[in-house]
Design a protein around this motif. Structure first.
Motif, PDB file in Angstrom:
ATOM      1  N   GLN A  94       0.842  -1.198   0.000  1.00 26.68           N
ATOM      2  CA  GLN A  94       0.000   0.000   0.000  1.00 26.68           C
ATOM      3  C   GLN A  94       0.880   1.251   0.000  1.00 26.68           C
ATOM      4  O   GLN A  94       0.576   2.232  -0.669  1.00 26.68           O
ATOM      5  CB  GLN A  94      -0.916   0.007   1.213  1.00 26.68           C
ATOM      6  CG  GLN A  94      -1.879   1.174   1.193  1.00 26.68           C
ATOM      7  CD  GLN A  94      -2.929   1.069   2.269  1.00 26.68           C
ATOM      8  OE1 GLN A  94      -3.029   0.070   2.970  1.00 26.68           O
ATOM      9  NE2 GLN A  94      -3.716   2.114   2.421  1.00 26.68           N
ATOM     10  N   ARG A  95       1.965   1.227   0.758  1.00 24.48           N
ATOM     11  CA  ARG A  95       2.905   2.338   0.801  1.00 24.48           C
ATOM     12  C   ARG A  95       4.318   1.809   0.637  1.00 24.48           C
ATOM     13  O   ARG A  95       4.656   0.751   1.116  1.00 24.48           O
ATOM     14  CB  ARG A  95       2.823   3.082   2.126  1.00 24.48           C
ATOM     15  CG  ARG A  95       1.569   3.877   2.254  1.00 24.48           C
ATOM     16  CD  ARG A  95       1.695   4.869   3.350  1.00 24.48           C
ATOM     17  NE  ARG A  95       0.485   5.666   3.368  1.00 24.48           N
ATOM     18  CZ  ARG A  95       0.277   6.640   4.201  1.00 24.48           C
ATOM     19  NH1 ARG A  95       1.179   6.940   5.091  1.00 24.48           N
ATOM     20  NH2 ARG A  95      -0.836   7.322   4.153  1.00 24.48           N
ATOM     21  N   CYS A  96       5.115   2.584  -0.035  1.00 23.50           N
ATOM     22  CA  CYS A  96       6.509   2.213  -0.234  1.00 23.50           C
ATOM     23  C   CYS A  96       7.310   2.574   1.006  1.00 23.50           C
ATOM     24  O   CYS A  96       6.958   3.492   1.739  1.00 23.50           O
ATOM     25  CB  CYS A  96       7.073   2.969  -1.440  1.00 23.50           C
ATOM     26  SG  CYS A  96       6.140   2.706  -2.961  1.00 23.50           S
ATOM     27  N   GLY A  97       8.427   1.882   1.219  1.00 22.28           N
ATOM     28  CA  GLY A  97       9.281   2.147   2.367  1.00 22.28           C
ATOM     29  C   GLY A  97      10.614   2.732   1.956  1.00 22.28           C
ATOM     30  O   GLY A  97      10.893   2.939   0.768  1.00 22.28           O
ATOM     31  N   HIS A  98      11.470   3.013   2.941  1.00 24.99           N
ATOM     32  CA  HIS A  98      12.776   3.623   2.670  1.00 24.99           C
ATOM     33  C   HIS A  98      13.621   2.774   1.726  1.00 24.99           C
ATOM     34  O   HIS A  98      14.384   3.294   0.931  1.00 24.99           O
ATOM     35  CB  HIS A  98      13.542   3.886   3.968  1.00 24.99           C
ATOM     36  CG  HIS A  98      13.014   5.062   4.723  1.00 24.99           C
ATOM     37  ND1 HIS A  98      13.142   6.349   4.277  1.00 24.99           N
ATOM     38  CD2 HIS A  98      12.329   5.117   5.886  1.00 24.99           C
ATOM     39  CE1 HIS A  98      12.572   7.178   5.128  1.00 24.99           C
ATOM     40  NE2 HIS A  98      12.065   6.452   6.118  1.00 24.99           N
ATOM     41  N   GLY A  99      13.480   1.452   1.776  1.00 27.62           N
ATOM     42  CA  GLY A  99      14.244   0.573   0.894  1.00 27.62           C
ATOM     43  C   GLY A  99      13.829   0.672  -0.558  1.00 27.62           C
ATOM     44  O   GLY A  99      14.522   0.191  -1.448  1.00 27.62           O
ATOM     45  N   ASP A 100      12.680   1.316  -0.818  1.00 26.37           N
ATOM     46  CA  ASP A 100      12.166   1.477  -2.171  1.00 26.37           C
ATOM     47  C   ASP A 100      12.533   2.828  -2.793  1.00 26.37           C
ATOM     48  O   ASP A 100      12.146   3.123  -3.916  1.00 26.37           O
ATOM     49  CB  ASP A 100      10.633   1.350  -2.170  1.00 26.37           C
ATOM     50  CG  ASP A 100      10.142   0.040  -1.596  1.00 26.37           C
ATOM     51  OD1 ASP A 100      10.722  -1.007  -1.951  1.00 26.37           O
ATOM     52  OD2 ASP A 100       9.183   0.051  -0.802  1.00 26.37           O
ATOM     53  N   MET A 101      13.260   3.674  -2.070  1.00 26.29           N
ATOM     54  CA  MET A 101      13.562   5.043  -2.500  1.00 26.29           C
ATOM     55  C   MET A 101      14.472   5.063  -3.740  1.00 26.29           C
ATOM     56  O   MET A 101      15.505   4.403  -3.763  1.00 26.29           O
ATOM     57  CB  MET A 101      14.232   5.819  -1.366  1.00 26.29           C
ATOM     58  CG  MET A 101      14.430   7.292  -1.668  1.00 26.29           C
ATOM     59  SD  MET A 101      15.315   8.179  -0.354  1.00 26.29           S
ATOM     60  CE  MET A 101      14.328   7.834   1.086  1.00 26.29           C
ATOM     61  N   ILE A 102      14.049   5.829  -4.762  1.00 31.84           N
ATOM     62  CA  ILE A 102      14.874   5.985  -5.966  1.00 31.84           C
ATOM     63  C   ILE A 102      15.337   7.421  -6.168  1.00 31.84           C
ATOM     64  O   ILE A 102      16.232   7.677  -6.955  1.00 31.84           O
ATOM     65  CB  ILE A 102      14.142   5.494  -7.230  1.00 31.84           C
ATOM     66  CG1 ILE A 102      12.914   6.351  -7.521  1.00 31.84           C
ATOM     67  CG2 ILE A 102      13.797   4.021  -7.111  1.00 31.84           C
ATOM     68  CD1 ILE A 102      12.409   6.233  -8.938  1.00 31.84           C
ATOM     69  N   PHE A 103      14.700   8.379  -5.462  1.00 34.10           N
ATOM     70  CA  PHE A 103      15.088   9.786  -5.588  1.00 34.10           C
ATOM     71  C   PHE A 103      14.666  10.541  -4.340  1.00 34.10           C
ATOM     72  O   PHE A 103      13.579  10.317  -3.800  1.00 34.10           O
ATOM     73  CB  PHE A 103      14.421  10.446  -6.803  1.00 34.10           C
ATOM     74  CG  PHE A 103      14.721  11.918  -6.902  1.00 34.10           C
ATOM     75  CD1 PHE A 103      15.913  12.341  -7.456  1.00 34.10           C
ATOM     76  CD2 PHE A 103      13.841  12.865  -6.410  1.00 34.10           C
ATOM     77  CE1 PHE A 103      16.217  13.690  -7.507  1.00 34.10           C
ATOM     78  CE2 PHE A 103      14.142  14.209  -6.459  1.00 34.10           C
ATOM     79  CZ  PHE A 103      15.326  14.628  -7.017  1.00 34.10           C
TER      80      PHE A 103
END
Length: 164
Positions: free
Chosen positions: A79-88
Motif C-alpha cells: 500500500q505504501r513504499c518504504g525507505h528501501g524502495d527510495m529511488i530519488f
C-alpha cells in the motif's frame, strides 16, 4: 532539452474525455482540501536504453512549506513504499537511494516551490518497469506531515532498434 522532452511527453499522454470533450492528462489525488497530487493516468511505456518522464504536479495551501520530494519504486502489492524502495530524494540522501537508480533519476524542475514533481529516469533498463509513487514532505505551522500520491506505472520494453 528538458523542455522538449516535457512537451513531447505532455502531448503524448494527454487523452480526451469523450463524454465532456475536456482534456485531462492525469489522475488527481486530493487527500486534503487544498493539497493535491496529479500523476499521469495509465501506463507509461518506454524503451530500454532511453529515458522516461513521469509527469507530476502538486498543490499545497500557501501556509504549508514543501520540504522535499521523494520518489519510490515499489511492489504493486504494497500500500505504501518504504525507505528501501527510495529511488530519488530532492535533498540528496544518496545513501538511502537504491544503488541501481543512483545518478539516473532527477527532477525536471529542481525548485520544489514551482510545484512540479515530474522526474526523468535515464538509461532505462527492463527492470525499471513497475510501480512508482511520490511522497511530498511538508511543514505546516502545526507540525510536520507527509502525503503519498496515487501510483504511476512504467513499462520498459527491450530495444526495438539495434545500437549503431
Amino acid at each position: 532539452m528538458f523542455v522538449l522532452i516535457w512537451a513531447t511527453l505532455l502531448f503524448s499522454v494527454r487523452v480526451s474525455d469523450a463524454e465532456t470533450g475536456s482534456s485531462v492528462w492525469g489522475k488527481q489525488s486530493c487527500p486534503l482540501t487544498d493539497y493535491c497530487i496529479t500523476l499521469v493516468e495509465g501506463e507509461i511505456t518506454a524503451e530500454a536504453g532511453l529515458c522516461v518522464v513521469i509527469p507530476c504536479s502538486f498543490t499545497v495551501p500557501e501556509d504549508i512549506k514543501v520540504l522535499h520530494i521523494v520518489w519510490f519504486k515499489c511492489e504493486s502489492t504494497k500500500q505504501r513504499c518504504g525507505h528501501g524502495d527510495m529511488i530519488f530524494h530532492s535533498k540528496t540522501f544518496s545513501d538511502k537511494v537504491q544503488s541501481e537508480f543512483k545518478g539516473r533519476v532527477s527532477l525536471l524542475e529542481s525548485d520544489v516551490s514551482q510545484k512540479n514533481c515530474s522526474i526523468i529516469v535515464n538509461d532505462l533498463k527492463e527492470s525499471d518497469s513497475g510501480t512508482y509513487q511520490l511522497r511530498v514532505n511538508t511543514l505546516p505551522s502545526s507540525g510536520s506531515f507527509s502525503k503519498f500520491s496515487q501510483r504511476a506505472t512504467v513499462s520498459v520494453q527491450g530495444m526495438n532498434h539495434p545500437a549503431v
